[in-house]
Write a protein that holds these residues in place. Structure first.
Motif, short mmCIF file in Angstrom:
data_model
loop_
_atom_site.label_atom_id
_atom_site.label_comp_id
_atom_site.label_asym_id
_atom_site.label_seq_id
_atom_site.Cartn_x
_atom_site.Cartn_y
_atom_site.Cartn_z
N MET A 1 0.84 -1.20 0.00
CA MET A 1 0.00 0.00 0.00
C MET A 1 0.87 1.25 0.00
SD MET A 1 -2.96 -0.94 2.78
CE MET A 1 -4.36 -1.99 2.37
N LYS A 2 0.50 2.24 -0.81
CA LYS A 2 1.23 3.50 -0.82
C LYS A 2 1.03 4.25 0.48
CE LYS A 2 1.28 4.27 -5.82
NZ LYS A 2 0.89 5.20 -6.93
N ASP A 3 -0.18 4.23 0.98
CA ASP A 3 -0.52 4.92 2.24
C ASP A 3 -1.41 3.98 3.06
OD1 ASP A 3 -1.30 6.51 4.33
OD2 ASP A 3 -1.87 8.23 3.08
N PRO A 4 -0.81 3.07 3.82
CA PRO A 4 -1.59 2.06 4.54
C PRO A 4 -2.68 2.64 5.44
CG PRO A 4 0.74 1.52 4.63
CD PRO A 4 0.63 2.88 4.04
N ILE A 5 -2.38 3.72 6.13
CA ILE A 5 -3.36 4.28 7.07
C ILE A 5 -4.60 4.78 6.33
CG2 ILE A 5 -3.78 6.13 8.73
CD1 ILE A 5 -0.85 5.80 9.62
N SER A 6 -4.41 5.56 5.28
CA SER A 6 -5.58 6.09 4.57
C SER A 6 -6.33 4.98 3.84
CB SER A 6 -5.15 7.17 3.57
OG SER A 6 -4.29 6.64 2.57
N GLU A 7 -5.61 3.99 3.31
CA GLU A 7 -6.27 2.90 2.59
C GLU A 7 -7.02 1.97 3.55
OE1 GLU A 7 -4.01 1.02 -0.63
OE2 GLU A 7 -2.58 2.68 -0.48
N LEU A 8 -6.44 1.71 4.69
CA LEU A 8 -7.16 0.89 5.69
C LEU A 8 -8.36 1.65 6.24
CD1 LEU A 8 -4.13 -0.68 7.59
CD2 LEU A 8 -5.84 -1.93 6.26
N MET A 9 -8.21 2.94 6.43
CA MET A 9 -9.33 3.76 6.91
C MET A 9 -10.45 3.79 5.88
SD MET A 9 -10.21 5.48 9.64
CE MET A 9 -8.76 6.09 10.50
N ALA A 10 -10.09 3.83 4.60
CA ALA A 10 -11.09 3.88 3.54
C ALA A 10 -11.96 2.64 3.51
CB ALA A 10 -10.40 4.07 2.19
N ILE A 11 -11.41 1.52 3.91
CA ILE A 11 -12.19 0.27 3.93
C ILE A 11 -13.40 0.42 4.84
CG2 ILE A 11 -12.15 -2.16 4.67
CD1 ILE A 11 -9.21 -2.25 3.77
N THR A 12 -13.26 1.20 5.89
CA THR A 12 -14.36 1.41 6.85
C THR A 12 -15.21 2.63 6.50
OG1 THR A 12 -13.11 2.86 8.35
CG2 THR A 12 -12.86 0.47 8.66
N GLY A 13 -14.97 3.23 5.35
CA GLY A 13 -15.70 4.44 4.99
C GLY A 13 -15.32 5.63 5.84
N GLY A 14 -14.10 5.61 6.37
CA GLY A 14 -13.62 6.71 7.20
C GLY A 14 -13.97 6.59 8.67
N HIS A 15 -14.72 5.55 9.04
CA HIS A 15 -15.13 5.38 10.44
C HIS A 15 -13.96 5.03 11.34
CE1 HIS A 15 -17.64 4.01 13.84
NE2 HIS A 15 -16.83 2.95 13.89
N GLY A 16 -13.05 4.19 10.86
CA GLY A 16 -11.98 3.68 11.70
C GLY A 16 -12.34 2.33 12.29
N TYR A 17 -11.46 1.81 13.11
CA TYR A 17 -11.65 0.46 13.64
C TYR A 17 -12.02 0.51 15.12
CZ TYR A 17 -9.87 -1.02 9.19
OH TYR A 17 -9.73 -1.21 7.84
N ASP A 18 -13.11 -0.15 15.44
CA ASP A 18 -13.60 -0.16 16.82
C ASP A 18 -12.71 -1.02 17.71
OD1 ASP A 18 -16.25 1.28 16.29
OD2 ASP A 18 -16.33 -0.40 14.87
N ASP A 19 -12.16 -2.07 17.14
CA ASP A 19 -11.27 -2.97 17.90
C ASP A 19 -10.06 -3.30 17.05
OD1 ASP A 19 -12.85 -3.88 20.47
OD2 ASP A 19 -14.30 -3.87 18.80
N VAL A 20 -8.88 -3.00 17.57
CA VAL A 20 -7.63 -3.28 16.89
C VAL A 20 -6.82 -4.25 17.75
CG1 VAL A 20 -5.43 -2.32 16.09
CG2 VAL A 20 -7.56 -1.05 15.73
#
Length: 424
Positions: free
Chosen positions: A243-262
């Motif tokens: 991934m070029k930008d793992p944080i933004s791409e992982l965040m995009a998977i959630t529609g910008g919500h973020g992860y409730d449990d990591v």
């Protein structure tokens, strides 16, 4: 009676030896160990020696039996426990005793109690604390894997979420939430995926990260994204190294919500910091991976901690309830602990495998202690089977079970080595 065991005398000093066990006391139980999987915690013990908090200081003269992810049969019961246990009974072990403020634990602290052996003696405190558990499953290896699965289960139960109305904590991962399992294509991570797909707090989505296409490919084979979808859960495996930008791409998977449990399953500073940045409002990050470095540190965002209620915790081990749950789920096929296993060996393979654990690729190393067998990758069974009938049978059995170790394969091994799994 005589036992054969892998004993630890000090740092990097493991020896497979045969010696005499003493007669059990009236409050002890003699057991026959059938299987024992090798834990990274034992590797840490071996590397730290007497510096380890569970290690006795006299191990150079009174060596300890290593191994704690074990299962087997009860052989002889002291008078105190005759109304609770019986010879021939299958058992699993919860090694986290937490006994009267002591850190003593089977596989770390006892001269005559550990999993890497043919026979050992369970001390009174194991039974007093309810840590010797009846096991009704068919296969011994699933009971051995109950201990690491209980650690995973404990992590899911220990995560928590808050609210702004009161000070109550809602325990467990968030229902209909987003779960991120970082470094999750190793043995424990795959166990977490298996458990997460059936946890009562059903998530909406589970995202699993790794940096190896090979590990991701195996993960998809043993726990497919399609299988998860059948349960109403979106499961995604992603390679963050690509991934070029793992944080933004992982965040995009959630529609910008973020992860409730990591869940952080690798002790890597950058991974932990990435997990912190991906937390949703009221998100909980569980630092699950135990580092060897006592000074291991990572930066966290305290602004988010203050204003968006993100929080960080860590879990190590599970409790007895977690182990009971693991055994029950495995017995009825609700979880597949076998997804963790990539290698099989005998008692003669334990010492070297333990000392070199991080450098051996793959997942869990499962050993059977009643016979000798080189540590062998399940992936090598097919090639070995071209000249060895045993590995041909094992290969065919594993192929019929999605490439996983299984109860039929265990029986094939026992039959080959002339082991009667019911014989005391």
């Amino acid at each position: 009676m005589k036992t054969k065991a892998v004993r630890m005398y000090g740092t990097d000093d493991l020896r497979l030896e045969e010696f005499e066990l003493p007669q059990i006391k009236e409050d002890e139980i003699l057991v026959k160990i059938m299987s024992d999987s090798i834990c990274m915690s034992t590797y840490k013990l071996v590397k730290q020696g007497k510096k380890h908090k569970r290690a006795p200081q006299n191990m150079d003269t009174n060596p300890v039996i290593v191994g704690h992810e074990c299962s087997g049969l009860i052989v002889e019961v002291g008078n105190k426990w005759k109304d609770h246990f019986r010879p021939g009974q299958k058992f699993s072990l919860q090694p986290a005793l937490n006994y009267m403020g002591k850190l003593d634990s089977p596989g770390y602290s006892y001269e005559f109690c550990g999993g890497a052996c043919t026979y050992c003696i369970m001390p009174n405190e194991v039974m007093e604390l309810g840590c010797l558990l009846d096991y009704t499953g068919e296969s011994f290896f699933e009971a051995s894997l109950g201990e690491p699965m209980s650690c995973i289960i404990g992590g899911f139960h220990a995560n928590y979420h808050t609210n702004k109305r009161n000070y109550d904590h809602a325990m467990g991962t968030k229902t209909d939430g987003n779960i991120l399992i970082m470094g999750g294509c190793g043995p424990m991570g795959l166990g977490a995926v298996s458990y997460g797909l059936q946890f009562e707090n059903k998530p909406k989505r589970i995202v699993v990260t790794d940096i190896s296409d090979e590990r991701i490919a195996r993960a998809k084979e043993v726990i497919s994204e399609e299988t998860a979808l059948e349960r109403g859960i979106q499961l995604l495996y992603v390679n963050t190294a690509k991934m070029k930008d793992p944080i933004s791409e992982l965040m995009a998977i959630t529609g910008g919500h973020g992860y409730d449990d990591v869940f952080v399953y690798v002790p890597v500073k950058e991974v932990a910091e990435m997990g912190d940045k991906l937390l949703a409002f009221d998100g909980c990050m569980n630092f699950f991976a135990g580092p060897s470095d006592s000074q291991f540190q990572a930066e966290i965002n305290l602004y988010n901690c203050h204003y968006t209620s993100t929080h960080i915790m860590g879990t190590t081990g599970g409790n007895t309830d977690d182990l009971v749950e693991a055994n029950q789920l495995s017995a009825k096929g609700a979880i597949e602990a076998a997804v963790m296993v990539t290698h099989i060996g005998g008692i003669d393979s334990i010492a070297e495998a333990t000392k070199n654990l991080p450098s051996i690729p793959g997942g869990k190393k499962l050993t059977y202690t009643q016979f000798d067998m080189p540590l062998t990758a399940i992936g090598d069974f097919e090639e070995l089977g071209k000249t060895d009938p045993l590995f041909q049978k094992l290969s065919e059995s594993c192929k019929a079970h999605k490439g996983l170790w299984n109860g039929e394969a265990e029986k094939i091994l026992f039959h080959h080595f002339g082991i009667n799994p019911k014989e005391l």
